[in-house]
Design an enzyme around this catalytic site. Structure first.
Site, mmCIF file in Angstrom:
data_model
loop_
_atom_site.group_PDB
_atom_site.id
_atom_site.type_symbol
_atom_site.label_atom_id
_atom_site.label_comp_id
_atom_site.label_asym_id
_atom_site.label_seq_id
_atom_site.Cartn_x
_atom_site.Cartn_y
_atom_site.Cartn_z
ATOM 1 N N TRP A 183 0.850 -1.188 0.000
ATOM 2 C CA TRP A 183 0.000 0.000 0.000
ATOM 3 C C TRP A 183 0.886 1.239 0.000
ATOM 4 O O TRP A 183 1.858 1.302 0.765
ATOM 5 C CB TRP A 183 -0.921 0.041 1.228
ATOM 6 C CG TRP A 183 -1.650 1.345 1.292
ATOM 7 C CD1 TRP A 183 -2.709 1.731 0.516
ATOM 8 C CD2 TRP A 183 -1.341 2.463 2.144
ATOM 9 N NE1 TRP A 183 -3.065 3.021 0.830
ATOM 10 C CE2 TRP A 183 -2.256 3.494 1.820
ATOM 11 C CE3 TRP A 183 -0.382 2.692 3.128
ATOM 12 C CZ2 TRP A 183 -2.238 4.733 2.453
ATOM 13 C CZ3 TRP A 183 -0.366 3.937 3.766
ATOM 14 C CH2 TRP A 183 -1.295 4.938 3.434
ATOM 15 N N GLU A 224 -3.128 -2.932 -2.381
ATOM 16 C CA GLU A 224 -4.283 -2.329 -1.700
ATOM 17 C C GLU A 224 -4.629 -0.942 -2.229
ATOM 18 O O GLU A 224 -3.803 -0.034 -2.218
ATOM 19 C CB GLU A 224 -3.968 -2.247 -0.196
ATOM 20 C CG GLU A 224 -5.072 -1.633 0.644
ATOM 21 C CD GLU A 224 -4.690 -1.540 2.124
ATOM 22 O OE1 GLU A 224 -3.520 -1.797 2.477
ATOM 23 O OE2 GLU A 224 -5.584 -1.204 2.927
ATOM 24 N N LYS A 226 -7.262 2.569 -2.350
ATOM 25 C CA LYS A 226 -7.876 3.453 -1.363
ATOM 26 C C LYS A 226 -8.676 4.513 -2.088
ATOM 27 O O LYS A 226 -8.401 4.823 -3.253
ATOM 28 C CB LYS A 226 -6.757 4.090 -0.526
ATOM 29 C CG LYS A 226 -7.236 4.813 0.699
ATOM 30 C CD LYS A 226 -6.112 4.993 1.707
ATOM 31 C CE LYS A 226 -6.596 5.838 2.858
ATOM 32 N NZ LYS A 226 -5.642 5.904 3.951
ATOM 33 N N ASP A 257 -9.636 -3.352 1.667
ATOM 34 C CA ASP A 257 -9.715 -2.796 3.019
ATOM 35 C C ASP A 257 -11.126 -2.250 3.180
ATOM 36 O O ASP A 257 -11.590 -1.449 2.358
ATOM 37 C CB ASP A 257 -8.656 -1.691 3.186
ATOM 38 C CG ASP A 257 -8.614 -1.120 4.594
ATOM 39 O OD1 ASP A 257 -9.672 -0.703 5.097
ATOM 40 O OD2 ASP A 257 -7.521 -1.071 5.193
ATOM 41 N N HIS A 260 -11.831 1.501 2.719
ATOM 42 C CA HIS A 260 -11.285 2.195 1.560
ATOM 43 C C HIS A 260 -12.263 2.383 0.406
ATOM 44 O O HIS A 260 -11.854 2.497 -0.745
ATOM 45 C CB HIS A 260 -10.027 1.473 1.071
ATOM 46 C CG HIS A 260 -8.877 1.650 2.011
ATOM 47 N ND1 HIS A 260 -7.587 1.341 1.676
ATOM 48 C CD2 HIS A 260 -8.814 2.134 3.278
ATOM 49 C CE1 HIS A 260 -6.782 1.600 2.695
ATOM 50 N NE2 HIS A 260 -7.508 2.070 3.677
ATOM 51 N N HIS A 284 -8.404 -6.535 4.463
ATOM 52 C CA HIS A 284 -8.015 -5.721 5.596
ATOM 53 C C HIS A 284 -9.317 -5.375 6.287
ATOM 54 O O HIS A 284 -10.016 -4.445 5.877
ATOM 55 C CB HIS A 284 -7.298 -4.436 5.147
ATOM 56 C CG HIS A 284 -5.819 -4.553 5.197
ATOM 57 N ND1 HIS A 284 -4.978 -3.484 5.050
ATOM 58 C CD2 HIS A 284 -5.033 -5.637 5.422
ATOM 59 C CE1 HIS A 284 -3.727 -3.906 5.156
ATOM 60 N NE2 HIS A 284 -3.736 -5.208 5.384
ATOM 61 N N ASP A 292 -12.199 6.639 6.790
ATOM 62 C CA ASP A 292 -11.290 5.512 6.984
ATOM 63 C C ASP A 292 -10.609 5.614 8.356
ATOM 64 O O ASP A 292 -9.400 5.765 8.466
ATOM 65 C CB ASP A 292 -10.243 5.550 5.853
ATOM 66 C CG ASP A 292 -9.250 4.406 5.939
ATOM 67 O OD1 ASP A 292 -9.637 3.317 6.383
ATOM 68 O OD2 ASP A 292 -8.079 4.608 5.556
ATOM 69 N N ASP A 294 -10.366 3.504 10.887
ATOM 70 C CA ASP A 294 -9.709 2.328 11.453
ATOM 71 C C ASP A 294 -10.079 2.068 12.913
ATOM 72 O O ASP A 294 -9.212 1.774 13.742
ATOM 73 C CB ASP A 294 -8.184 2.427 11.272
ATOM 74 C CG ASP A 294 -7.779 2.339 9.813
ATOM 75 O OD1 ASP A 294 -7.912 1.257 9.236
ATOM 76 O OD2 ASP A 294 -7.358 3.364 9.241
ATOM 77 N N ASP A 324 -6.956 -4.718 10.049
ATOM 78 C CA ASP A 324 -6.250 -3.441 9.933
ATOM 79 C C ASP A 324 -7.023 -2.357 10.676
ATOM 80 O O ASP A 324 -7.874 -1.694 10.108
ATOM 81 C CB ASP A 324 -6.072 -3.052 8.451
ATOM 82 C CG ASP A 324 -5.283 -1.760 8.303
ATOM 83 O OD1 ASP A 324 -4.699 -1.293 9.296
ATOM 84 O OD2 ASP A 324 -5.247 -1.210 7.176
HETATM 85 C C1 RNT Z 1 -3.861 2.662 4.900
HETATM 86 C C2 RNT Z 1 -3.950 1.209 4.616
HETATM 87 C C3 RNT Z 1 -2.801 0.382 5.119
HETATM 88 C C4 RNT Z 1 -2.371 0.744 6.506
HETATM 89 C C5 RNT Z 1 -1.370 -0.212 7.116
HETATM 90 C C6 RNT Z 1 -0.732 0.353 8.335
HETATM 91 O O1 RNT Z 1 -4.992 3.336 4.606
HETATM 92 O O2 RNT Z 1 -5.143 0.698 5.092
HETATM 93 O O3 RNT Z 1 -3.124 -0.945 5.005
HETATM 94 O O4 RNT Z 1 -3.448 0.865 7.378
HETATM 95 O O5 RNT Z 1 -0.477 -0.609 6.184
HETATM 96 ZN ZN ZN Z 2 -5.402 -1.416 5.029
#
Ligand code: RNT
Ligand code: ZN
Length: 416
Positions: A183, A224, A226, A257, A260, A284, A292, A294, A324
């Protein structure tokens, strides 16, 4: 005794709709979940390269975060005893063990992860890997692999190739294939005029990274996408379409993810389409709240839907499950435990569904029965099966783990 008693009743009830709960429990023990090391220290790593950048943020300042590799190992080991099931630990390049000597990102080597490999061996974890293309001087202006300056691109290309070699070494050493997730934060805060050129540079960089073929049996590469990041609100170079094309062109896996995509878009609906065209995916699993963000994964409808998609299709070997999230506002070990237990819980929930029966009803067009059964299933005694699963994995049942985390917080984390 209470667990067994409740389980016996639950088992009988599930059997009456054709579900073998013993089998579900055994099956779940074979499905690995990859847990992100970066929840343990707010994505800081141990390279001392400065603050977290790249448009991601760990907010909060809960005391007691891991300050070095030993503390992170200690904390993760503690969490791992509270989380049932088969586990992998996902490491980022910035978690290298450099023995106190600064190693440039493009010069990292397998040996810098040997102490992690020993740790994984000792504790029966698999390992996964991630190049770290953020929190670095060379990523300061928000571009890495798509940077107009060839020297910057080359630096990150070297870093990604070095990362793939490290992952292979991990896979080889452990006899458990690693998954490497690529990523990059590349994007523009304001409206760019040449998206095509930036994306062409990103493509060119990946072609160079994957020109090194690598050992497929020891490492799977995934990329990955986004939709946006902080400071990259107007354009993300590695968009979903970019990486879908790249993954199919280069025969690598795509990472999805859950944070994302646009807020009403769901990853659970993407898995089935993508698996028609790709061998494997990486997930993820995260929890976006408005953006986003997390947040720690909770047992919500989307998590259950993702687990169901994997289990109903029998895709557990093709969908690599990774977590993640990173929350610095609560006890970090609790965050790991809550999020990972929920992933396990969702998988078990999916495993005790009479999927074949439901699929048959759907094929026959009996949508009335499909909806009725899906809704009634929600009040089947799933909790008793979950408790039994935890017990048979030797981890605390229900909220029993919380007192252990609190005690550890008082005795260990408070002294940091
Ligand atoms: C960032 C991505 C990525 C990170 C990690 C730490 O938006 O989701 O995967 O969260 O690599
Ligand atoms: Zn991620």
């Amino acid at each position: 005794m209470r667990t067994e008693k409740a389980y016996e009743i639950a088992k009988e009830l599930y059997a009456s709709i054709g579900v073998d709960t013993d089998r579900a429990i055994e099956k779940l023990k074979t499905i690995p979940v990859s847990i992100q090391c970066w929840q343990g220290d707010d994505v800081c790593g141990f390279e001392n390269s400065g603050p977290l950048t790249g448009g991601i943020q760990a907010t909060g300042s809960y005391p007691g975060k891991a300050r070095n590799i030993d503390e992170l190992k200690e904390d993760f080991l503690f969490a791992s005893k509270l989380i049932p099931g088969k586990k992998k630990l996902s490491l980022h390049a910035i978690y290298l063990d450099n023995g106190g000597k600064k190693i440039e990102r493009n010069e990292i080597e397998p040996k810098h992860f040997d102490t992690w490999i020993d740790y994984a061996k000792e504790n029966g974890f698999g390992l996964d890997f991630n190049p770290t293309c953020f929190s670095h001087k060379m990523s300061e202006d928000g571009l890495t692999l798509s940077h107009p300056d060839k020297a910057v691109r080359d630096f990150w290309i070297e870093h990604c190739i070095a990362s793939r070699k490290i992952a292979e070494h991990m896979g080889r050493e452990l006899g458990i294939r690693a998954v490497t997730n690529h990523w990059v934060p590349d994007g523009f805060k304001d409206i760019p005029v040449d998206r095509y050129a930036a994306r062409a540079r990103l493509l060119d960089s990946y072609e160079k990274i994957f020109a090194y073929k690598g050992e497929k049996e020891n490492n799977l590469d995934a990329v990955e996408s986004k939709v946006f990041g902080i400071g990259a609100e107007s354009c993300t170079i590695g968009s979903h379409e970019f990486y879908m094309g790249l993954a199919s062109k280069l025969g690598i896996a795509l990472t999805l993810d859950t944070g994302h995509y646009h807020p009403t878009e769901v990853v659970s609906d993407k898995i089935s389409s993508l698996l028609l065209f790709a061998d494997e995916l990486l997930l993820h699993v995260s929890r976006p709240v408005r953006w986003d963000s997390d947040h720690v994964v909770i047992f919500d409808d989307e998590l259950k839907a993702i687990a169901s998609e994997i289990i109903r299709g029998g895709f557990e070997k093709r969908v690599n499950i990774g977590l993640d999230f990173f929350d610095a506002s609560i006890n970090r070990i609790a965050a790991w435990t809550i999020g990972a237990r929920n992933m396990e819980k969702a998988l078990l929930y999916a495993l005790v569904e009479p999927s074949e029966k439901l699929k048959k009803l759907e094929l026959e067009g009996d949508y009335t029965s499909r909806l009725a059964l899906l809704e009634e299933l929600k009040s089947y005694p799933f909790a008793a099966v979950w408790d039994m699963y935890c017990k048979s994995c030797n981890v605390p049942e229900r909220d029993e783990w919380l007192a252990l985390v609190k005690d550890h917080e008082n005795k260990v984390l408070a002294n940091r």
